[in-house]
Scaffold this motif. Structure first.
Motif, PDB file in Angstrom:
ATOM      1  N   THR A 272       0.841  -1.200   0.000  1.00  0.00           N
ATOM      2  CA  THR A 272       0.000   0.000   0.000  1.00  0.00           C
ATOM      3  C   THR A 272       0.877   1.252   0.000  1.00  0.00           C
ATOM      4  O   THR A 272       0.609   2.208  -0.733  1.00  0.00           O
ATOM      5  CB  THR A 272      -0.941  -0.019   1.235  1.00  0.00           C
TER       6      THR A 272
ATOM      7  N   ASP B   2       1.119  -3.454  -9.858  1.00  0.00           N
ATOM      8  CA  ASP B   2       1.016  -3.961  -8.485  1.00  0.00           C
ATOM      9  C   ASP B   2       1.233  -5.478  -8.576  1.00  0.00           C
ATOM     10  O   ASP B   2       0.409  -6.194  -9.144  1.00  0.00           O
ATOM     11  CB  ASP B   2      -0.372  -3.610  -7.934  1.00  0.00           C
TER      12      ASP B   2
ATOM     13  N   SER C 133       4.847  -7.212  -1.389  1.00  0.00           N
ATOM     14  CA  SER C 133       4.547  -7.286   0.039  1.00  0.00           C
ATOM     15  C   SER C 133       5.043  -8.613   0.595  1.00  0.00           C
ATOM     16  O   SER C 133       4.875  -9.660  -0.040  1.00  0.00           O
ATOM     17  CB  SER C 133       3.027  -7.182   0.186  1.00  0.00           C
TER      18      SER C 133
ATOM     19  N   HIS D   6       4.092 -10.174   3.486  1.00  0.00           N
ATOM     20  CA  HIS D   6       3.208 -11.044   4.258  1.00  0.00           C
ATOM     21  C   HIS D   6       2.318 -11.951   3.407  1.00  0.00           C
ATOM     22  O   HIS D   6       1.576 -12.771   3.931  1.00  0.00           O
ATOM     23  CB  HIS D   6       2.371 -10.237   5.269  1.00  0.00           C
ATOM     24  N   LYS D   7       2.434 -11.836   2.059  1.00  0.00           N
ATOM     25  CA  LYS D   7       1.688 -12.756   1.191  1.00  0.00           C
ATOM     26  C   LYS D   7       2.524 -13.999   0.874  1.00  0.00           C
ATOM     27  O   LYS D   7       2.028 -14.930   0.253  1.00  0.00           O
ATOM     28  CB  LYS D   7       1.298 -12.073  -0.121  1.00  0.00           C
TER      29      LYS D   7
HETATM   30  N1  PLP Z   1      -2.279  -5.169  -3.775  1.00  0.00           N
HETATM   31  C1  PLP Z   1      -2.814  -6.409  -3.799  1.00  0.00           C
HETATM   32  C2  PLP Z   1      -3.093  -7.054  -5.127  1.00  0.00           C
HETATM   33  C3  PLP Z   1      -3.099  -7.083  -2.614  1.00  0.00           C
HETATM   34  O1  PLP Z   1      -3.622  -8.316  -2.665  1.00  0.00           O
HETATM   35  C4  PLP Z   1      -2.820  -6.451  -1.388  1.00  0.00           C
HETATM   36  C5  PLP Z   1      -3.194  -7.146  -0.147  1.00  0.00           C
HETATM   37  O2  PLP Z   1      -3.779  -6.652   0.757  1.00  0.00           O
HETATM   38  C6  PLP Z   1      -2.235  -5.167  -1.400  1.00  0.00           C
HETATM   39  C7  PLP Z   1      -1.991  -4.562  -2.614  1.00  0.00           C
HETATM   40  C8  PLP Z   1      -1.868  -4.444  -0.127  1.00  0.00           C
HETATM   41  O3  PLP Z   1      -0.692  -4.988   0.418  1.00  0.00           O
HETATM   42  P1  PLP Z   1      -0.117  -4.561   1.853  1.00  0.00           P
HETATM   43  O4  PLP Z   1      -0.917  -5.277   2.871  1.00  0.00           O
HETATM   44  O5  PLP Z   1       1.311  -4.989   1.839  1.00  0.00           O
HETATM   45  O6  PLP Z   1      -0.225  -3.078   1.950  1.00  0.00           O
END
Ligand code: PLP
Length: 375
Positions: A71, A177, A200, A202-203
């Protein structure tokens, strides 16, 4: 047996990532910006980790910037537009809210915007070409959709932008993204030629609150917020070194066994799809060009009811997109943009797998789905 099927929302921290986090916190506690010996040691470790991640991703280490998550990476790119004269921004209508919410901000500052529909899950090159105008400054198309797993043709879309650029000697920033692509599909960032991407931890079994921004040409990018000057002025704030170490360990694990895991997850994914089809449920996730880690379908009941019924059986799935339950209706917005009916979209349930998913867990999930039947 793993009964957690909400891995597109977040994943468990892996043991290796946890160990890297703890070891780094102990060993490199100082601020990497401090000029004493401990600070320099932490700075050296920060750059070692950046280099390690860069080599895992086959990109120059100067192109990677650590942030607090995708984000924030996205916000860095979109907020930087506010320092320019207004132009046009084109995104897909199926972007995560972390991207789509910026259009309201930009519109309020006089920017023109376009949201490309994605019939069946995919953005079409012709639709993008029809929206490109001389004042277009940024195009953002996600690599893998978080609701259905659809893999967008980033190469083809990026080529369309480059061809348009070449005709008018313009520069358009192509952003993707890439949160749901990292580790989960073969993804050659440098080969794609995109200008920016968000990631990110945490995924992929890394810690929460740590992400990355990739910039192909960092020298051409000015961040709106550079307070503190860290990350070469692109992202101010003290670096979260232990979390970066956890991210590096998690990415290393994912990429070292990526092919084997993908094959295994593909088999589980197909098993889930076949059962859902046999039960007569409509699938939102495309059959081809989709990440095996995400399967979305129309359950026979409203999403929240169905999700709760599975939760009562000890099984975690999510309703619609539900990266955050604070943004209700997000999954529905995305499914509508893909051409699905709102009546079906309101029954959307997402099953998302991770490398920890196993056959025993999937069988228990499918048994529960069969037991609930048509409600
Ligand atoms: N973009 C996608 C495609 C996501 O699945 C997510 C998950 O929440 C995000 C952005 C946001 O990621 P983060 O939690 O690292 O801000």
């Amino acid at each position: 047996m793993d009964l957690y099927f909400d891995n597109a929302a977040t994943t468990r921290l892996s043991e290796a990532a946890l160990k890297a986090y703890i070891d780094t916190e102990r060993e490199f506690f100082a601020n990497p910006s401090s000029i004493h010996r401990e600070g320099m040691k932490a700075h050296k470790e920060l750059e070692r980790l950046r280099g390690s991640m860069a080599s895992l991703l086959s990109v120059p280490s100067s192109s990677l910037f650590f942030t607090s998550g995708a984000t924030e990476s996205i916000a860095a790119v979109f907020s930087s537009l506010l320092m320019q004269d207004p132009g046009k921004v084109i995104i897909s209508a199926i972007e995560h809210e972390a991207v789509s919410s910026w259009l309201r901000v930009l519109e309020a500052h006089g920017w023109k915007t376009a949201r490309l529909k994605a019939k069946g899950g995919f953005v079409r090159r012709e639709d993008l070409e029809a929206e490109l105008t001389p004042d277009t400054k940024l195009v953002a198309i996600m690599a893998v959709n978080n609701v259905t797993g659809a893999i967008e043709d980033i190469k083809g879309l990026e080529e369309a932008v480059r061809e348009y650029e070449a005709r008018g000697r313009r520069r358009i920033f192509f952003f993707s993204d890439s949160v749901q692509a990292l580790g989960k599909i073969p993804y050659d960032i440098a080969g794609l030629g995109i200008d920016g991407a968000s990631f990110s931890a945490h995924k992929i079994n890394g810690p929460r609150g740590i992400g990355m921004l990739y910039l192909r040409r960092p020298e051409a990018f000015s961040a709106l917020s550079s307070a503190g000057g860290q990350e070469r002025g692109k992202r101010g704030g003290t670096e979260n070194l232990p979390a970066i170490a956890g991210f590096d360990a998690a990415l290393g694990e994912w990429l070292s066994r990526a092919e084997d895991n993908r094959k295994r997850i593909q088999t589980l994914s197909l098993k889930i799809r076949h059962t859902l089809e046999q039960l007569g449920f409509q699938l939102f996730s495309p059959e081809d060009h989709a990440s095996p880690y995400i399967i979305s379908f129309a359950s026979p009941l409203p999403s929240e009811v169905y999700t709760r019924m599975l939760s009562d059986k000890g099984i975690a799935v999510s309703s619609g997109s539900a990266c955050s339950n604070n943004s209700k209706g997000e999954g529905e917005r995305i499914l509508l943009a893909m051409g699905f009916r709102s009546e079906a979209a309101r029954r959307a349930v997402r099953i998302s797998l991770s490398n920890g998913s196993d056959e025993e867990g999937v069988d228990a999930l499918l048994k529960a789905i069969k037991e609930i039947g048509n409600g």
